[in-house]
Scaffold this motif. Structure first.
Motif, PDB file in Angstrom:
ATOM      1  N   LEU A 162       1.067  -1.303  -0.009  1.00  0.00           N
ATOM      2  CA  LEU A 162       0.052   0.007   0.080  1.00  0.00           C
ATOM      3  C   LEU A 162       0.881   1.223   0.049  1.00  0.00           C
ATOM      4  O   LEU A 162       0.510   2.261  -0.640  1.00  0.00           O
ATOM      5  N   GLN A 163       1.900   1.221   0.652  1.00  0.00           N
ATOM      6  CA  GLN A 163       2.840   2.389   0.732  1.00  0.00           C
ATOM      7  C   GLN A 163       3.437   2.734  -0.462  1.00  0.00           C
ATOM      8  O   GLN A 163       3.516   3.732  -0.993  1.00  0.00           O
ATOM      9  N   HIS A 164       3.818   1.753  -1.362  1.00  0.00           N
ATOM     10  CA  HIS A 164       4.386   1.746  -2.852  1.00  0.00           C
ATOM     11  C   HIS A 164       3.228   2.498  -3.595  1.00  0.00           C
ATOM     12  O   HIS A 164       3.443   3.051  -4.508  1.00  0.00           O
ATOM     13  N   LEU A 165       1.901   1.949  -3.467  1.00  0.00           N
ATOM     14  CA  LEU A 165       0.920   2.255  -4.038  1.00  0.00           C
ATOM     15  C   LEU A 165       0.651   3.705  -3.985  1.00  0.00           C
ATOM     16  O   LEU A 165       0.370   4.414  -5.128  1.00  0.00           O
ATOM     17  N   THR A 166       0.608   4.233  -2.829  1.00  0.00           N
ATOM     18  CA  THR A 166       0.614   5.960  -2.501  1.00  0.00           C
ATOM     19  C   THR A 166       1.774   6.565  -3.391  1.00  0.00           C
ATOM     20  O   THR A 166       1.319   7.674  -3.543  1.00  0.00           O
ATOM     21  N   LYS A 167       2.543   5.881  -3.909  1.00  0.00           N
ATOM     22  CA  LYS A 167       3.721   6.700  -4.358  1.00  0.00           C
ATOM     23  C   LYS A 167       3.284   6.753  -6.026  1.00  0.00           C
ATOM     24  O   LYS A 167       4.220   7.313  -6.751  1.00  0.00           O
ATOM     25  N   GLY A 168       2.478   5.933  -6.446  1.00  0.00           N
ATOM     26  CA  GLY A 168       1.929   5.968  -7.741  1.00  0.00           C
ATOM     27  C   GLY A 168       2.659   5.070  -8.271  1.00  0.00           C
ATOM     28  O   GLY A 168       2.528   4.854  -9.935  1.00  0.00           O
ATOM     29  N   GLU A 169       3.037   4.087  -7.857  1.00  0.00           N
ATOM     30  CA  GLU A 169       3.778   2.703  -8.679  1.00  0.00           C
ATOM     31  C   GLU A 169       2.971   1.798  -9.056  1.00  0.00           C
ATOM     32  O   GLU A 169       1.822   1.272  -8.510  1.00  0.00           O
ATOM     33  N   ALA A 170       3.112   1.215 -10.249  1.00  0.00           N
ATOM     34  CA  ALA A 170       2.322   0.042 -11.139  1.00  0.00           C
ATOM     35  C   ALA A 170       2.732  -1.252 -10.268  1.00  0.00           C
ATOM     36  O   ALA A 170       3.826  -1.198  -9.757  1.00  0.00           O
ATOM     37  N   ASN A 171       1.764  -1.980 -10.485  1.00  0.00           N
ATOM     38  CA  ASN A 171       2.343  -3.464  -9.945  1.00  0.00           C
ATOM     39  C   ASN A 171       3.544  -4.128 -10.493  1.00  0.00           C
ATOM     40  O   ASN A 171       4.153  -4.347  -9.718  1.00  0.00           O
ATOM     41  N   LYS A 172       4.080  -3.748 -11.758  1.00  0.00           N
ATOM     42  CA  LYS A 172       5.243  -4.233 -12.081  1.00  0.00           C
ATOM     43  C   LYS A 172       6.353  -3.610 -11.325  1.00  0.00           C
ATOM     44  O   LYS A 172       7.508  -4.273 -10.938  1.00  0.00           O
ATOM     45  N   GLN A 173       6.349  -2.453 -10.966  1.00  0.00           N
ATOM     46  CA  GLN A 173       7.250  -1.528 -10.757  1.00  0.00           C
ATOM     47  C   GLN A 173       7.186  -2.001  -8.996  1.00  0.00           C
ATOM     48  O   GLN A 173       8.469  -2.340  -8.110  1.00  0.00           O
ATOM     49  N   ILE A 174       6.268  -2.267  -8.332  1.00  0.00           N
ATOM     50  CA  ILE A 174       6.240  -2.722  -6.848  1.00  0.00           C
ATOM     51  C   ILE A 174       6.926  -4.309  -6.749  1.00  0.00           C
ATOM     52  O   ILE A 174       7.587  -4.260  -5.934  1.00  0.00           O
ATOM     53  N   ALA A 175       6.365  -4.893  -7.807  1.00  0.00           N
ATOM     54  CA  ALA A 175       7.212  -6.305  -7.795  1.00  0.00           C
ATOM     55  C   ALA A 175       8.657  -6.300  -7.861  1.00  0.00           C
ATOM     56  O   ALA A 175       9.246  -6.771  -7.113  1.00  0.00           O
ATOM     57  N   PHE A 176       9.011  -5.499  -8.795  1.00  0.00           N
ATOM     58  CA  PHE A 176      10.480  -5.096  -8.931  1.00  0.00           C
ATOM     59  C   PHE A 176      11.243  -4.783  -7.501  1.00  0.00           C
ATOM     60  O   PHE A 176      12.253  -4.953  -7.227  1.00  0.00           O
ATOM     61  N   ASN A 177      10.558  -3.616  -7.015  1.00  0.00           N
ATOM     62  CA  ASN A 177      11.216  -2.879  -5.820  1.00  0.00           C
ATOM     63  C   ASN A 177      11.070  -3.868  -4.467  1.00  0.00           C
ATOM     64  O   ASN A 177      12.083  -3.820  -3.624  1.00  0.00           O
ATOM     65  N   LEU A 178      10.175  -4.701  -4.474  1.00  0.00           N
ATOM     66  CA  LEU A 178      10.008  -5.465  -3.232  1.00  0.00           C
ATOM     67  C   LEU A 178      10.479  -7.190  -3.415  1.00  0.00           C
ATOM     68  O   LEU A 178      10.332  -7.967  -2.703  1.00  0.00           O
ATOM     69  N   HIS A 179      10.905  -7.349  -4.661  1.00  0.00           N
ATOM     70  CA  HIS A 179      11.428  -8.562  -5.347  1.00  0.00           C
ATOM     71  C   HIS A 179      10.641  -9.789  -4.977  1.00  0.00           C
ATOM     72  O   HIS A 179      10.792 -10.853  -4.509  1.00  0.00           O
ATOM     73  N   ILE A 180       9.441  -9.727  -5.540  1.00  0.00           N
ATOM     74  CA  ILE A 180       8.438 -10.616  -5.675  1.00  0.00           C
ATOM     75  C   ILE A 180       7.496 -10.414  -6.758  1.00  0.00           C
ATOM     76  O   ILE A 180       8.024  -9.525  -7.822  1.00  0.00           O
ATOM     77  N   SER A 181       6.835 -11.577  -7.091  1.00  0.00           N
ATOM     78  CA  SER A 181       5.911 -11.808  -8.554  1.00  0.00           C
ATOM     79  C   SER A 181       5.140 -10.667  -8.437  1.00  0.00           C
ATOM     80  O   SER A 181       4.501 -10.021  -7.622  1.00  0.00           O
ATOM     81  N   GLU A 182       4.620 -10.317  -9.875  1.00  0.00           N
ATOM     82  CA  GLU A 182       3.648  -9.358 -10.428  1.00  0.00           C
ATOM     83  C   GLU A 182       2.380  -9.913  -9.791  1.00  0.00           C
ATOM     84  O   GLU A 182       1.300  -9.322  -9.466  1.00  0.00           O
ATOM     85  N   THR A 183       2.026 -11.338  -9.899  1.00  0.00           N
ATOM     86  CA  THR A 183       1.023 -12.122  -9.491  1.00  0.00           C
ATOM     87  C   THR A 183       0.770 -11.993  -8.031  1.00  0.00           C
ATOM     88  O   THR A 183      -0.486 -11.765  -7.483  1.00  0.00           O
ATOM     89  N   THR A 184       1.861 -11.813  -7.091  1.00  0.00           N
ATOM     90  CA  THR A 184       1.812 -11.744  -5.808  1.00  0.00           C
ATOM     91  C   THR A 184       1.189 -10.361  -5.389  1.00  0.00           C
ATOM     92  O   THR A 184       0.450  -9.973  -4.505  1.00  0.00           O
ATOM     93  N   VAL A 185       1.870  -9.456  -6.251  1.00  0.00           N
ATOM     94  CA  VAL A 185       1.445  -8.007  -6.088  1.00  0.00           C
ATOM     95  C   VAL A 185      -0.086  -7.693  -6.225  1.00  0.00           C
ATOM     96  O   VAL A 185      -0.682  -7.179  -5.377  1.00  0.00           O
ATOM     97  N   LYS A 186      -0.568  -8.313  -7.256  1.00  0.00           N
ATOM     98  CA  LYS A 186      -1.793  -8.372  -7.771  1.00  0.00           C
ATOM     99  C   LYS A 186      -2.680  -9.003  -6.430  1.00  0.00           C
ATOM    100  O   LYS A 186      -3.973  -8.330  -6.125  1.00  0.00           O
ATOM    101  N   SER A 187      -2.312 -10.040  -5.954  1.00  0.00           N
ATOM    102  CA  SER A 187      -3.101 -10.603  -5.029  1.00  0.00           C
ATOM    103  C   SER A 187      -2.965  -9.730  -3.667  1.00  0.00           C
ATOM    104  O   SER A 187      -4.095  -9.654  -2.844  1.00  0.00           O
ATOM    105  N   HIS A 188      -2.003  -9.114  -3.415  1.00  0.00           N
ATOM    106  CA  HIS A 188      -1.929  -8.129  -2.169  1.00  0.00           C
ATOM    107  C   HIS A 188      -2.890  -6.901  -2.649  1.00  0.00           C
ATOM    108  O   HIS A 188      -3.986  -6.540  -1.670  1.00  0.00           O
ATOM    109  N   VAL A 189      -2.834  -6.315  -3.473  1.00  0.00           N
ATOM    110  CA  VAL A 189      -3.868  -5.342  -3.929  1.00  0.00           C
ATOM    111  C   VAL A 189      -5.307  -5.687  -3.812  1.00  0.00           C
ATOM    112  O   VAL A 189      -6.072  -4.950  -3.220  1.00  0.00           O
ATOM    113  N   SER A 190      -5.609  -6.904  -4.305  1.00  0.00           N
ATOM    114  CA  SER A 190      -7.028  -7.337  -4.235  1.00  0.00           C
ATOM    115  C   SER A 190      -7.310  -7.293  -2.684  1.00  0.00           C
ATOM    116  O   SER A 190      -8.397  -7.034  -2.178  1.00  0.00           O
TER     117      SER A 190
END
Length: 219
Positions: A162-190
């Protein structure tokens, strides 16, 4: 690949956008219109368009009425505003009128490319400074607010996402920054949307822009 309509009354800018699309998505087809009338006529006869990039100030727009007409004409086709508009409230208002994003005309080629990627991934795109805005709100009367008790339901990892979301980051960028998969990010966002009771990520970002994340992450 994609079929994209570029609706803008400036030929040089249309050429620039078409060039970016051609480099970013080889094999895609682009179409061009120069006013609201020709844009509405085009989408009436071409319902296979994947995305419309719409200039906010081209002839026939009449404030945001042109956007409303376009959304009524093709309600299932994503429309993204591409404009030099700088007023935050008006930018946010385009979302309440049905746009799925806003790209500033002053953006670099890389930023425009990243914005298009994010939109094609199903995200709503706004410039990072708008996403971080603490003082502006949507023009709707049912503005979303993140309640402390709901924020407390989030796991530590969800808080970080959520903290990364508030910075305007897209799922792909969040995944890169947190070293997790984009699928995992989507699951967290949901999960974040469900726990906070929000209908989309833009409402979450705007409603959580002033959260003191350090306070929640210390627990």
């Amino acid at each position: 690949m994609y079929k994209i309509l570029v609706a803008d009354d400036h030929p040089l800018f249309r050429d620039a956008i078409v060039n970016i699309i051609g480099i970013k998505y080889p094999g895609s087809t682009t179409y061009e219109t120069e006013d609201v009338e020709s844009t509405l006529a085009f989408v009436k006869d071409n319902d296979e368009v994947d995305l419309i990039l719409l200039d906010l100030n081209m002839p026939g727009m009449s404030n945001l009425n042109g956007l409303l007409d376009l959304r009524n004409q093709c309600p299932t086709t994503p429309v993204v505003i591409v404009s030099a508009e700088q007023e935050k409230q008006k930018i946010l208002q385009t979302l309440s009128y049905g746009a799925v994003g806003f790209i500033a005309k002053s953006s670099s080629k890389d930023v425009i490319g990243e914005a298009l990627d994010s939109i094609f991934q199903g995200n709503v795109y706004l410039p990072s400074d708008i996403m971080r805005s603490q003082n502006e709100a949507t023009v709707t009367s049912n503005e979303f607010q993140a309640l402390p008790e709901n924020i407390s339901l989030l796991t530590r990892r969800e808080l970080i996402v959520l903290q990364h979301l508030t910075k305007g980051e897209a799922n792909k960028q969040i995944a890169f920054n947190l070293h997790i998969s984009e699928t995992t990010v989507k699951s967290h966002v949901s999960s974040i949307l469900k726990k906070l009771g929000a209908s989309n990520r833009v409402k979450v970002v705007l409603g959580c822009s002033d959260i003191d994340f350090n306070q929640y992450l210390k627990r």
